[in-house]
Design an enzyme around this catalytic site. Structure first.
Site, PDB file in Angstrom:
ATOM      1  N   GLY A 272       0.688  -1.212   0.008  1.00  0.00           N
ATOM      2  CA  GLY A 272       0.074   0.005   0.208  1.00  0.00           C
ATOM      3  C   GLY A 272       0.893   1.372  -0.049  1.00  0.00           C
ATOM      4  O   GLY A 272       1.966   1.065   0.471  1.00  0.00           O
ATOM      5  N   CYS A 273       0.469   2.427  -0.428  1.00  0.00           N
ATOM      6  CA  CYS A 273       1.256   3.565  -0.543  1.00  0.00           C
ATOM      7  C   CYS A 273       0.466   5.007  -0.889  1.00  0.00           C
ATOM      8  O   CYS A 273      -0.380   4.841  -0.592  1.00  0.00           O
ATOM      9  CB  CYS A 273       1.960   3.239  -1.726  1.00  0.00           C
ATOM     10  SG  CYS A 273       3.023   1.595  -1.854  1.00  0.00           S
ATOM     11  N   ALA A 274       1.551   5.810  -0.891  1.00  0.00           N
ATOM     12  CA  ALA A 274       1.154   7.001  -1.048  1.00  0.00           C
ATOM     13  C   ALA A 274       1.766   7.471  -2.574  1.00  0.00           C
ATOM     14  O   ALA A 274       2.841   7.089  -2.922  1.00  0.00           O
ATOM     15  CB  ALA A 274       1.602   8.066  -0.219  1.00  0.00           C
TER      16      ALA A 274
ATOM     17  N   GLY B  22       5.405   7.119  -2.007  1.00  0.00           N
ATOM     18  CA  GLY B  22       5.967   6.665  -0.683  1.00  0.00           C
ATOM     19  C   GLY B  22       5.346   5.279  -0.268  1.00  0.00           C
ATOM     20  O   GLY B  22       4.135   5.053  -0.613  1.00  0.00           O
TER      21      GLY B  22
END
Lengths: 504, 368, 410, 151
Positions: B12-14, B183
């Site tokens: 999962g990320c930004a 990110g």
């Protein structure tokens, strides 16, 4: 006086006299004359030797008074010589004939479906609830031309091959009119239409009164060419050249003359009462080039409007054969595994020839991918799909869709007594006896089949949702969602799956 | 512990990105600020950026960003490079020491043009030749990894929080008309510099948030077209899928988006005949490239960016405009952080691509 | 609109229902000579046996009259009809106006001239009052002579036997129930009755009666036989009650009153139904059907009565006999299908003329007899099913498929 | 009115309609008791005619002008004006069998139960929602439906 025989009754029919109300339903319904009524004494008795354990009497008995038990093996138990082996030898010693049987291979070969497990989402990505989100299982059959010809969108693009949608990746396998009753056949056709999938005519043609279901029909062209004519080819949505059948790879078919009623004779275009013999090979196909010719002959005959399917049985070299078929111009390859059903097959062929469908799917899918032509054909798998999980596993292994035959017949009441070849089917399915065929009300049959498709489809959606997938095409060949349990290295490699517990 | 490439890693990320459609180039501080705001969406195991228009002086050369874990791999790669390319410039990628970042691999860049004789030998197009080479390095040279390989662009990535990675790579010293950032919050990785986002292939760069449940199907489809899948990340297959569709099969990006996040059949069935036929064919032919499961991605390419959500919109994605700048990010706040006065802000629907391209005049100017 | 019905038996009841199908409101008046609500006339024998109690003898429940807005004048007789003023004169001197009038006066027992016969020394067997009178005297051990072995006589005999009375039947014809039974059937019935202790005198009738001091009767028969008996029942036949119509111009009397197909008797708005009608068998179902049609027509409908072949079902001491149409035919103009099992007392006979079924007679095996009756009524050609007719499985499926399909679709 | 219609194409001669009819009209309404204790075997109000391969379940058609009602000497047989159901009020019936001869379909059966003569005929299971023969037919060869005007 009965002739002396070494064969013994396989089953005992036990009637609970405390319950039996002597309504005689069992007597009237038994297709094998097992139940007898003695009017003089007003008593019922059974001839156990006749019982095939089709369960019709058990089902119909309103008093629940009947039970059928398998008789204890009369022979001394022997781990090598099974009771069946002995029974068959006795039978052949008496008749000198080929052992015949019906339905699919029932031997205890290891089943790969039962040693494959599926994945589900946890935390890192959400599972999808099919009751809340769209869950797509529509599948298209046919050749996928790529890249998309954008500029040709305006006019009809003749290079674009026809594609046929099905609303669930489950179709009804080819079961011929003749092998089964008109009622059973009609039930399949109706259910296919109502659900938006396809039924397959098998090799016996399509009765005129069922032309209304043509849009949902895969019309078969088999070696006997029964019932094949221009109207037949054109009324179907897909044409299937039947080369082989999973239950009897390498051999032809034989529908006895007693089953060739007036209607069947009209539909098959053969004289009433004559045996319908399907040759082992198509006598105009002795090579892959010949197949290509037939494929294009059929395409020509139907103005390139219909996908052409080629059905083969799963044999040792199936992947290479499939590749050849794809290159010969087929739009669909249907492959039938060794559990595939039949109305009649020699026992030895049924039980000992062919390979499991799971391995065939995996091998064909990988081979076509290796050759970069997987996307040019639709791969339909058949042969012993018992439940929706089998379907999901087949698709994850690389199939686009599956045929169900046996499961469909079971939905219609079949109890796998394996006596289809006798034409005595108590359930009105594999018989042409008008006294029995009327037992299968096509309305009810279609409803049952529809329900089966509905149930399986819903389960498929649930399983997809669990994997975090909302469209069936994302499952196709997605072997990462499969893991093997108790499979050896070779098997894992052939199937292209990791062992359960391995993360990747 | 396996690392990327040996192990399928969901994460999962930004993500964040923007493009100045007028071609105005800005330094990396804004994108770092934006991605830094979503600190909580990363876990320090990866951050990265891609920037377009950063090497105007070498715009006709392929800018190879490479990481080497050891000397030997560098020798091997340099040999390969020398064999196949003319090297215009080679140097270390400038960096600063940042405390929070562990030991970095050797990071090098080469501005190169392929030798014509080699392309002819390969009997292929220049682009395919490049792709082949990049894949060869990644697949066969252990310890070496091509971070980016496009022209006038570059990817900068590593193990750490993205703001620290930005600091490390001295992004404030580059000027680009479009920036994308990532990110990372992998669920299971030791953190490998090569495994961080963006993933690139020539000009393409992809940052991605989500986990693609169709990975196996996507991957096996792409393998049929000779893509060597080395990283086992979703980002990698997304980049290849876009490359196949847009580069090889010549689909407009908008249609490629309809493959990756296909409209539902019920929507397709309602379309006018011609469009319905097209969408149906797209789904039928490229069904295996449908990205299933939750994702939001930003794709960077020469002259534009595209942001896209999965069709159920299971991951967040916001978009905004200010003057000629288009912003996209996982969170609205990440946009407002660097553009407090957005003129228009919206949440794109699932499967609805947000595409920003350089205006024609800027395109001409930048390529001139 | 004002409906008046003279008579209060089955025809009258069905006429009320027929009227009410079309007219739910206008008043109906029934003039009933008897003092009872309509009762099932054939039930009197069952009443006498004790199998039917007072309550159950009623043909319709008491509420029937109220629910159908019927004014019932019990114990009243109509003495004349004035078709010009459309009035009925009652025995109490009152007049009743009608807009529509139904004559459903039925019939009465025929009493022959017999020496010594007087109203006190014999009984008839026609209505409730008859059996109410019989009941106290028909005690166990008594002896009775029943004159007439037709259905009425047989039922009277049966009820008396069941009460323990010893019965002697005297029949003028050469066999019992000669209108319905052929020689073979009659002989079966005869021996059956004799086995049950019934005396039978055939080809014979009463010549004279003499009352003895001990209240017993001496009955002399034509044959010369002399019988002693405690009671005498006359069941010789029925005569229609047509007296009211006799002197009215325009009305034809031929034993009964002659009617048109709509059951009008030739006077405006006056209809007839039941045993009073000429050329119609004095049978219960026929009266009911006629009553229904007459009622409908009185209420403005235009329905025709198509003659129904006579049929009768009779149970005598456990023997079930069914006769339909011409059941006695035996000459060569007819083709007969016969099945006899004498020991089981089963007899089945069908009478065919010119490929059409015209009659049937069944004893003890009467399943599905209605289908035969229907065939007789329709006069359908039965050539194709002739072989099936007496088959034990005879039924709808014996007919050609379109026929049974149509029947099932009804 | 809603009636039971037979669909011969699907009648499979199992006679379960008869069994279900018997149970529905038994005191116990229990299959085993109805047959074993009440001894009602053979007392169905619907019966299957059989002529291989065809069989059909036949039963009262509930005629508009029922002859059985007209012929009934005791007034036991009536047609309910509201529901149209033709049925026999058994306590009134004297067992004369006129109804048996009256019925053009031959679907009133003269039966003796415990010495009592009763005409057995379909009463459309007026105490139930749907006739038992229809509910229990395993092949929907019997349907209970309104088919509009009669010919």
């Amino acid at each position: 006086m009965s002739t002396f025989s070494l064969k013994t009754s396989e089953f005992s029919v036990i009637r609970d006299e405390n319950k039996c109300i002597k309504c005689l339903a069992c007597v009237r319904q038994c297709g094998f004359d097992c139940h007898q009524y003695d009017e003089e004494n007003d008593s019922l008795y059974t001839i156990d030797a006749n019982c095939v354990n089709c369960q019709r009497c058990v089902y119909i008995c309103p008093a629940d008074a009947l039970k059928i038990y398998e008789n204890p093996k009369p022979m001394r138990s022997n781990n090598y010589w099974s009771a069946n082996d002995l029974k068959n030898i006795y039978k052949q010693a008496e008749t000198g004939g080929v052992l015949l049987t019906g339905m699919g291979n029932d031997k205890a070969f290891p089943g790969y479906f039962d040693r494959l497990v599926l994945n589900a989402s946890q935390v890192t990505n959400p599972s999808i609830d099919p009751l809340r989100e769209p869950m797509e299982i529509r599948t298209y059959l046919g050749r996928r031309t790529e890249p998309i010809a954008l500029q040709k969108q305006k006019e009809k693009d003749k290079t674009q091959t026809p594609i046929v949608p099905i609303e669930t990746p489950i179709m009804f396998a080819g079961i011929s009119y003749g092998a089964i009753s008109h009622q059973a056949f009609e039930a399949l056709a109706r259910a296919a239409k109502e659900f938006g999938t396809m039924f397959n005519t098998g090799e016996g043609g399509l009765p005129k009164d069922l032309y209304q279901y043509g849009d949902n029909a895969i019309v078969q062209v088999a070696s006997g060419r029964f019932g094949v004519h221009s109207d037949y080819l054109n009324v179907g949505r897909i044409i299937e050249i039947k080369i082989g059948q999973g239950a009897k790879p390498g051999i032809g078919g034989h529908l006895p003359g007693e089953k060739i009623t007036e209607e069947i004779s009209t539909t098959r275009m053969i004289p009433e009462g004559t045996d319908a013999l399907s040759p082992a090979p198509h006598h105009d196909i002795y090579s892959i080039e010949d197949l290509r010719q037939l494929i294009f002959t059929l395409k020509e005959a139907t103005r390139y409007e219909k996908p052409i399917s080629v059905k083969i049985s799963a044999v040792h070299n199936v992947a290479a054969i499939a590749s050849g078929i794809a290159r010969a111009g087929a739009d669909i390859i249907a492959v039938d595994g060794f559990r595939g059903g039949t109305g009649a097959a020699p026992l030895m062929i049924r039980d000992h020839v062919g390979i499991p469908i799971e391995l065939a799917i995996a091998a064909i899918d990988q081979r076509l991918r290796d050759e970069g032509i997987r996307n040019s054909v639709t791969l339909v798998a058949a042969g012993g799909f018992r439940c929706s999980a089998d379907v999901v596993k087949a698709i994850a292994l690389g199939a686009d869709a599956v045929y169900i035959g046996t499961a469909a017949l079971i939905a219609l009441g079949c109890h796998l007594c394996q006596k289809c070849y006798t034409g005595k089917c108590s359930w009105g399915i594999a018989t042409q006896d008008p006294y029995k065929t009327r037992r299968l009300n096509p309305e009810l049959g279609a409803e049952r089949l529809y329900n089966l498709l509905r149930g399986w489809s819903h389960e498929i959606k649930e399983m997809l949702g669990g994997m975090g997938i909302n469209s069936i095409e994302s499952l196709k060949g997605n072997r990462l969602h499969l893991r093997g349990v108790g499979l050896n290295e070779v098997e894992l490699n052939l199937l292209g799956v990791k062992h359960a517990g391995e993360a990747i | 512990m396996f690392r990327e490439g040996e192990y399928r890693i969901p994460s999962g990320c930004a993500i964040s990105g923007f493009i100045n459609k007028d071609g105005h180039r800005v330094d990396g501080s804004a994108i770092v600020k934006s991605i830094a705001l979503m600190h909580e969406r990363s876990n320090g195991l990866g951050g990265g950026f891609a920037a377009y228009g950063i090497y105007p002086e070498y715009k006709d050369y392929y800018a190879l960003h490479l990481l080497f874990e050891d000397k030997e791999s560098r020798n091997q790669v340099e040999e390969l490079i020398k064999d196949n390319f003319y090297i215009e410039v080679e140097d270390r990628i400038p960096s600063r020491n940042v405390k929070s970042i562990g030991k970095a691999p050797m990071l090098w860049r080469y501005f190169v043009t392929p030798r014509l004789s080699k392309i002819e030998e390969a009997q292929d197009t220049e682009e395919n030749f490049m792709t082949e080479l990049v894949m060869r390095i990644n697949a066969s040279v252990s310890g070496a990894y091509v971070i980016s390989s496009g022209k006038n662009m570059g990817a900068f990535k590593g193990v750490g929080y993205p703001e620290d990675i930005g600091e490390f790579y001295r992004l404030d010293e580059y000027k680009a008309y479009s920036w994308i950032a990532h990110g990372r919050f992998p669920t299971n990785t030791p953190g490998w510099w090569g495994g961080a986002h963006p993933f690139t292939l020539l000009d393409w760069s992809v940052v991605h948030n989500g986990e693609v449940s169709s990975y196996g199907a996507n991957r096996r489809f792409l393998e049929m077209y000779n893509y060597k899948i080395t990283l086992q990340t979703d980002t990698e297959v997304i980049a290849y899928a876009i490359d196949l569709l847009v580069h090889h099969h010549k689909l407009p990006l908008e249609l490629a988006a309809k493959v990756l996040a296909a409209p539902f059949w019920q929507e397709i069935d309602r379309l006018p005949a011609q469009e319905r036929e097209l969408c149906t064919r797209l789904r039928v032919v490229y069904g295996s490239l449908l990205l299933n499961g939750p994702f939001s991605i930003i794709v960077g390419f020469n002259g534009g960016i595209m942001a896209l959500n999965d069709r159920l919109k299971l991951r967040p994605l916001a978009a905004a405009c200010y003057k000629s700048t288009l912003y996209v990010a996982s969170e609205e706040a990440a946009i407002r952080e660097i553009c407090p006065d957005v003129e228009k802000l919206w949440y794109p629907k699932g499967g609805e691509p947000v595409i920003g391209r350089l205006e024609e005049e800027a395109q001409c100017r930048l390529s001139a | 609109m004002n409906y008046v019905i003279i008579g209060n038996s089955v025809a009258a009841v069905h006429a009320v229902m027929g009227i009410r199908e079309y007219d739910q409101d206008n008043p109906i008046t029934i003039i009933s000579a008897e003092n009872y609500y309509a009762y099932g006339r054939p039930l009197i024998s069952y009443w006498l046996e004790g199998r039917v109690k007072n309550k159950n003898i009623l043909y319709r429940p008491e509420e029937f009259y109220k629910e159908n807005k019927v004014q019932l004048l019990l114990g009243r007789r109509a003495v004349s009809i004035n078709p010009d003023s459309k009035q009925v004169e009652l025995d109490d001197g009152n007049f009743l106006s009608y807009d529509r009038l139904l004559i459903a006066t039925g019939g009465r027992p025929f009493i022959p001239e017999i020496k010594g016969l007087n109203p006190k020394n014999h009984f008839t067997f026609m209505n409730y009052d008859d059996v109410r009178k019989l009941e106290p005297v028909a005690a166990p051990g008594k002896e009775a002579v029943v004159i007439g072995a037709g259905p009425t006589g047989l039922k009277a005999m049966e009820s008396l036997v069941k009460r323990g009375v010893r019965v002697t039947l005297v029949e003028l014809a050469d066999r019992v129930w000669s209108q319905a039974l052929d020689a073979e059937a009659a002989s079966m019935v005869t021996s059956f009755l004799q086995q049950r202790g019934v005396n039978l005198y055939l080809n014979d009738t009463v010549q004279s009666i003499e009352q003895k001091k001990n209240d017993r009767l001496d009955i002399k028969l034509n044959s010369g036989c002399e019988l002693q008996s405690d009671l005498l029942v006359l069941a010789i036949g029925v005569r229609p009650n047509v007296e009211l119509l006799k002197s009215i111009p325009g009305v034809n009397i031929n034993r009964g009153v002659v009617v048109g197909p709509d059951l009008n008797i030739g006077l405006p708005d006056v209809y007839a139904a039941g045993d009073v009608v000429a050329d119609s068998p004095p049978l219960f179902p026929h009266a009911a059907v006629q009553g229904r049609i007459a009622g409908r027509n009185m209420a403005g409908n235009n329905d025709n009565y198509k003659p129904i072949p006579p049929y009768n079902a009779l149970g005598i001491l456990g023997l079930n006999i069914v006769s339909m149409g011409n059941s006695i035919a035996s000459d060569e103009n007819y083709e007969l299908l016969v099945e006899t099992e004498r020991e089981a007392l089963i007899y089945r006979k069908l009478v065919i003329k010119e490929n059409r079924l015209v009659g049937g007679l069944m004893i003890n095996k009467i399943d599905r007899a209605g289908i035969y009756h229907k065939l007789i009524e329709e006069g359908a050609d039965i050539t194709s099913i002739k072989d099936e007719l007496l088959n034990p499985n005879f039924g709808l499926l014996s007919f050609p498929e379109p026929v049974w399909q149509r029947q099932l679709a009804h | 009115m809603k009636k039971v219609y037979a669909r011969p194409a699907y009648c499979m001669n199992c006679h379960l309609c008869e069994v279900n009819c018997i149970v529905a009209h038994s005191k116990s309404r229990n299959l085993l008791k109805a047959f074993k204790k009440e001894k009602l075997r053979g007392t169905a109000r619907v019966f299957v005619e059989e002529r291989k391969p065809i069989s059909i379940a036949v039963q009262c058609r509930h005629c508009n002008d029922p002859r059985c009602v007209a012929g009934c000497i005791s007034g036991a047989m009536v047609k309910d004006t509201e529901t149209g159901i033709v049925y026999c009020q058994e306590e009134k019936c004297v067992g004369c069998w006129t109804c048996v001869v009256s019925c053009p379909y031959g679907v009133i059966r003269p039966i003796e139960i415990d010495g009592r003569k009763l005409p057995l005929k379909c009463d459309l299971c007026k105490e139930y929602e749907e006739p038992a023969c229809v509910v229990g037919c395993p092949n929907k060869a019997l349907v209970f439906e309104e088919r509009g005007a009669e010919v």
